[in-house]
Design a protein around this motif. Structure first.
Motif, PDB file in Angstrom:
ATOM      1  N   ALA A   1       0.495  -0.958   0.142  1.00 40.71           N
ATOM      2  CA  ALA A   1       0.043  -0.029  -0.037  1.00 40.71           C
ATOM      3  C   ALA A   1       0.674   1.201  -0.206  1.00 40.71           C
ATOM      4  CB  ALA A   1      -0.641   0.212   1.244  1.00 40.71           C
ATOM      5  N   HIS A   2       0.609   2.549  -0.589  1.00 43.20           N
ATOM      6  CA  HIS A   2       1.080   4.185  -0.237  1.00 43.20           C
ATOM      7  C   HIS A   2       1.309   3.756   1.591  1.00 43.20           C
ATOM      8  CE1 HIS A   2       2.037   7.834  -0.564  1.00 43.20           C
ATOM      9  NE2 HIS A   2       2.602   7.457  -1.943  1.00 43.20           N
ATOM     10  N   PRO A   3       2.538   4.475   1.997  1.00 41.18           N
ATOM     11  CA  PRO A   3       2.750   4.318   2.833  1.00 41.18           C
ATOM     12  C   PRO A   3       1.530   5.178   3.770  1.00 41.18           C
ATOM     13  CG  PRO A   3       4.260   4.861   1.793  1.00 41.18           C
ATOM     14  CD  PRO A   3       3.765   4.817   0.858  1.00 41.18           C
ATOM     15  N   SER A   4       1.182   6.371   2.976  1.00 39.85           N
ATOM     16  CA  SER A   4      -0.075   7.688   3.424  1.00 39.85           C
ATOM     17  C   SER A   4      -1.504   6.245   3.316  1.00 39.85           C
ATOM     18  CB  SER A   4      -0.676   8.319   2.629  1.00 39.85           C
ATOM     19  OG  SER A   4      -1.286   8.207   1.005  1.00 39.85           O
TER      20      SER A   4
ATOM     21  N   ALA B   1      -2.155   4.068   7.756  1.00 38.82           N
ATOM     22  CA  ALA B   1      -2.990   4.732   9.610  1.00 38.82           C
ATOM     23  C   ALA B   1      -4.615   4.391   9.377  1.00 38.82           C
ATOM     24  CB  ALA B   1      -2.584   6.179   9.083  1.00 38.82           C
ATOM     25  N   ARG B   2      -5.093   4.856   8.176  1.00 35.82           N
ATOM     26  CA  ARG B   2      -5.901   4.131   7.397  1.00 35.82           C
ATOM     27  C   ARG B   2      -6.178   3.008   7.512  1.00 35.82           C
ATOM     28  NH1 ARG B   2      -8.189   6.909   1.799  1.00 35.82           N
ATOM     29  NH2 ARG B   2      -9.948   5.668   3.047  1.00 35.82           N
ATOM     30  N   LEU B   3      -5.787   2.276   7.000  1.00 32.42           N
ATOM     31  CA  LEU B   3      -6.581   0.767   6.981  1.00 32.42           C
ATOM     32  C   LEU B   3      -6.031   0.030   7.928  1.00 32.42           C
ATOM     33  CD1 LEU B   3      -6.053  -2.074   4.719  1.00 32.42           C
ATOM     34  CD2 LEU B   3      -4.281  -1.652   4.313  1.00 32.42           C
ATOM     35  N   ARG B   4      -4.880   0.521   8.780  1.00 28.79           N
ATOM     36  CA  ARG B   4      -4.970  -0.231  10.616  1.00 28.79           C
ATOM     37  C   ARG B   4      -6.711   0.442  11.293  1.00 28.79           C
ATOM     38  NH1 ARG B   4       0.158   1.751  10.853  1.00 28.79           N
ATOM     39  NH2 ARG B   4      -0.175   3.518  10.824  1.00 28.79           N
ATOM     40  N   GLU B   5      -7.426   1.045  10.509  1.00 33.63           N
ATOM     41  CA  GLU B   5      -8.693   1.364  11.509  1.00 33.63           C
ATOM     42  C   GLU B   5      -9.622   0.989  10.474  1.00 33.63           C
ATOM     43  OE1 GLU B   5      -8.707   3.699  14.356  1.00 33.63           O
ATOM     44  OE2 GLU B   5      -5.982   3.097  14.595  1.00 33.63           O
TER      45      GLU B   5
ATOM     46  N   ILE C   1      -8.501  -4.195  -0.992  1.00 31.66           N
ATOM     47  CA  ILE C   1      -7.875  -4.324  -2.016  1.00 31.66           C
ATOM     48  C   ILE C   1      -8.317  -3.884  -2.773  1.00 31.66           C
ATOM     49  CG2 ILE C   1      -6.813  -5.424  -4.077  1.00 31.66           C
ATOM     50  CD1 ILE C   1      -6.989  -8.033  -2.438  1.00 31.66           C
ATOM     51  N   ARG C   2      -9.537  -3.320  -3.475  1.00 29.82           N
ATOM     52  CA  ARG C   2      -9.579  -1.704  -4.525  1.00 29.82           C
ATOM     53  C   ARG C   2     -10.001  -1.019  -3.469  1.00 29.82           C
ATOM     54  NH1 ARG C   2     -13.456  -4.761  -6.125  1.00 29.82           N
ATOM     55  NH2 ARG C   2     -14.618  -4.623  -5.083  1.00 29.82           N
ATOM     56  N   LEU C   3     -10.555  -0.865  -2.079  1.00 34.39           N
ATOM     57  CA  LEU C   3     -10.137   0.633  -1.268  1.00 34.39           C
ATOM     58  C   LEU C   3      -9.092   0.999  -1.556  1.00 34.39           C
ATOM     59  CD1 LEU C   3     -12.070   2.459   0.314  1.00 34.39           C
ATOM     60  CD2 LEU C   3     -12.461   1.417   2.073  1.00 34.39           C
ATOM     61  N   TYR C   4      -8.207   0.346  -0.725  1.00 35.42           N
ATOM     62  CA  TYR C   4      -6.742   1.112  -0.583  1.00 35.42           C
ATOM     63  C   TYR C   4      -6.106   0.672  -1.370  1.00 35.42           C
ATOM     64  CZ  TYR C   4      -8.843   0.564   4.475  1.00 35.42           C
ATOM     65  OH  TYR C   4     -10.036   1.334   5.021  1.00 35.42           O
ATOM     66  N   HIS C   5      -6.165   0.218  -2.908  1.00 36.41           N
ATOM     67  CA  HIS C   5      -5.014   0.348  -3.590  1.00 36.41           C
ATOM     68  C   HIS C   5      -4.649  -0.371  -3.684  1.00 36.41           C
ATOM     69  CE1 HIS C   5      -7.545   3.091  -5.540  1.00 36.41           C
ATOM     70  NE2 HIS C   5      -7.367   4.122  -4.520  1.00 36.41           N
ATOM     71  N   LEU C   6      -3.944  -1.528  -3.311  1.00 37.20           N
ATOM     72  CA  LEU C   6      -3.798  -3.018  -2.267  1.00 37.20           C
ATOM     73  C   LEU C   6      -2.761  -3.948  -3.775  1.00 37.20           C
ATOM     74  CD1 LEU C   6      -5.127  -4.187   0.922  1.00 37.20           C
ATOM     75  CD2 LEU C   6      -3.046  -2.364   0.074  1.00 37.20           C
TER      76      LEU C   6
ATOM     77  N   HIS D   1       3.954  -1.316   8.531  1.00 33.37           N
ATOM     78  CA  HIS D   1       3.161  -1.561   8.172  1.00 33.37           C
ATOM     79  C   HIS D   1       1.988  -2.335   9.401  1.00 33.37           C
ATOM     80  CE1 HIS D   1       5.921  -4.320  11.304  1.00 33.37           C
ATOM     81  NE2 HIS D   1       4.712  -4.631  11.181  1.00 33.37           N
ATOM     82  N   VAL D   2       1.873  -3.451   8.290  1.00 32.83           N
ATOM     83  CA  VAL D   2      -0.011  -3.316   8.710  1.00 32.83           C
ATOM     84  C   VAL D   2      -0.461  -5.324   8.420  1.00 32.83           C
ATOM     85  CG1 VAL D   2      -2.808  -2.978   8.807  1.00 32.83           C
ATOM     86  CG2 VAL D   2      -1.528  -1.519   8.298  1.00 32.83           C
ATOM     87  N   GLU D   3      -0.694  -5.990   9.965  1.00 34.68           N
ATOM     88  CA  GLU D   3      -0.667  -7.211   9.307  1.00 34.68           C
ATOM     89  C   GLU D   3      -1.945  -7.204  10.296  1.00 34.68           C
ATOM     90  OE1 GLU D   3       0.887 -11.194  10.889  1.00 34.68           O
ATOM     91  OE2 GLU D   3       2.391  -9.405  11.256  1.00 34.68           O
ATOM     92  N   ALA D   4      -3.560  -7.531   9.925  1.00 34.92           N
ATOM     93  CA  ALA D   4      -4.213  -7.808   9.586  1.00 34.92           C
ATOM     94  C   ALA D   4      -5.051  -9.531   9.380  1.00 34.92           C
ATOM     95  CB  ALA D   4      -5.475  -7.125   9.694  1.00 34.92           C
ATOM     96  N   TYR D   5      -6.100 -10.075   9.817  1.00 35.01           N
ATOM     97  CA  TYR D   5      -7.264 -10.948   9.444  1.00 35.01           C
ATOM     98  C   TYR D   5      -8.789  -9.904   9.129  1.00 35.01           C
ATOM     99  CZ  TYR D   5      -5.159 -14.220  12.361  1.00 35.01           C
ATOM    100  OH  TYR D   5      -3.459 -15.171  13.675  1.00 35.01           O
ATOM    101  N   VAL D   6      -8.903 -10.734   7.785  1.00 31.16           N
ATOM    102  CA  VAL D   6      -9.842 -10.316   7.046  1.00 31.16           C
ATOM    103  C   VAL D   6     -10.646 -11.447   6.171  1.00 31.16           C
ATOM    104  CG1 VAL D   6      -8.470 -10.007   5.367  1.00 31.16           C
ATOM    105  CG2 VAL D   6     -10.642  -8.015   5.184  1.00 31.16           C
ATOM    106  N   ASP D   7     -12.114 -11.324   6.725  1.00 28.04           N
ATOM    107  CA  ASP D   7     -13.283 -12.474   6.097  1.00 28.04           C
ATOM    108  C   ASP D   7     -12.788 -11.931   4.333  1.00 28.04           C
ATOM    109  OD1 ASP D   7     -15.817 -12.571   5.154  1.00 28.04           O
ATOM    110  OD2 ASP D   7     -15.845 -13.574   7.391  1.00 28.04           O
TER     111      ASP D   7
END
Length: 118
Positions: free
Chosen positions: A9-12, A15-19, A57-62, A43-49
């Motif tokens: 993800a773009h570094p900017s 923070a949004r992704l973590r929230e 992926i689409r929302l954060y342009h991953l 970086h961000v590490e998380a579980y997702v359904d």
């Protein structure tokens, strides 16, 4: 532990992704959130359904990447209300830290596991 997807993800956006309410934080990201001696800001590490992975992926342009700064652990849909918490259970966080290549993360994971129990 979920099927791991290494993404960039773009570094900017981190923070949004973590929230994001669709994610349940784990690994170093959760350890940082819980003030367990790790810093997880880059970086961000998380579980997702699995039903929400494409939207995230689409929302954060991953994008898939070998230089990932996002690791999403995709879990099968098994409950109506996902995620059950903002941060994964301590045991899951510890196991995910043990899976991390960073020696400090592994050390924190080992300490966490030692503190779990009767």
């Amino acid at each position: 532990m979920g099927r791991s997807r290494p993404l960039r993800a773009h570094p900017s956006m981190l923070a949004r992704l973590r929230e994001d309410p669709a994610l349940m934080l784990t690994g170093a990201t959760a350890a940082s959130e819980l003030h367990l001696g790790l810093i997880g800001g880059d970086h961000v590490e998380a579980y997702v359904d699995e039903s929400k992975i494409d939207d995230v992926i689409r929302l954060y342009h991953l994008r898939p990447s070998r230089e990932a700064n996002v690791k999403l652990r995709v879990v099968p849909s098994f409950m109506d209300s996902w995620p059950p918490a903002k941060v994964a259970p301590i045991s899951a966080i510890a196991l995910d830290l043990l899976d991390d290549p960073d020696p400090r993360s592994q050390q924190v994971g080992e300490e966490m596991l030692r503190n779990i129990g009767p």
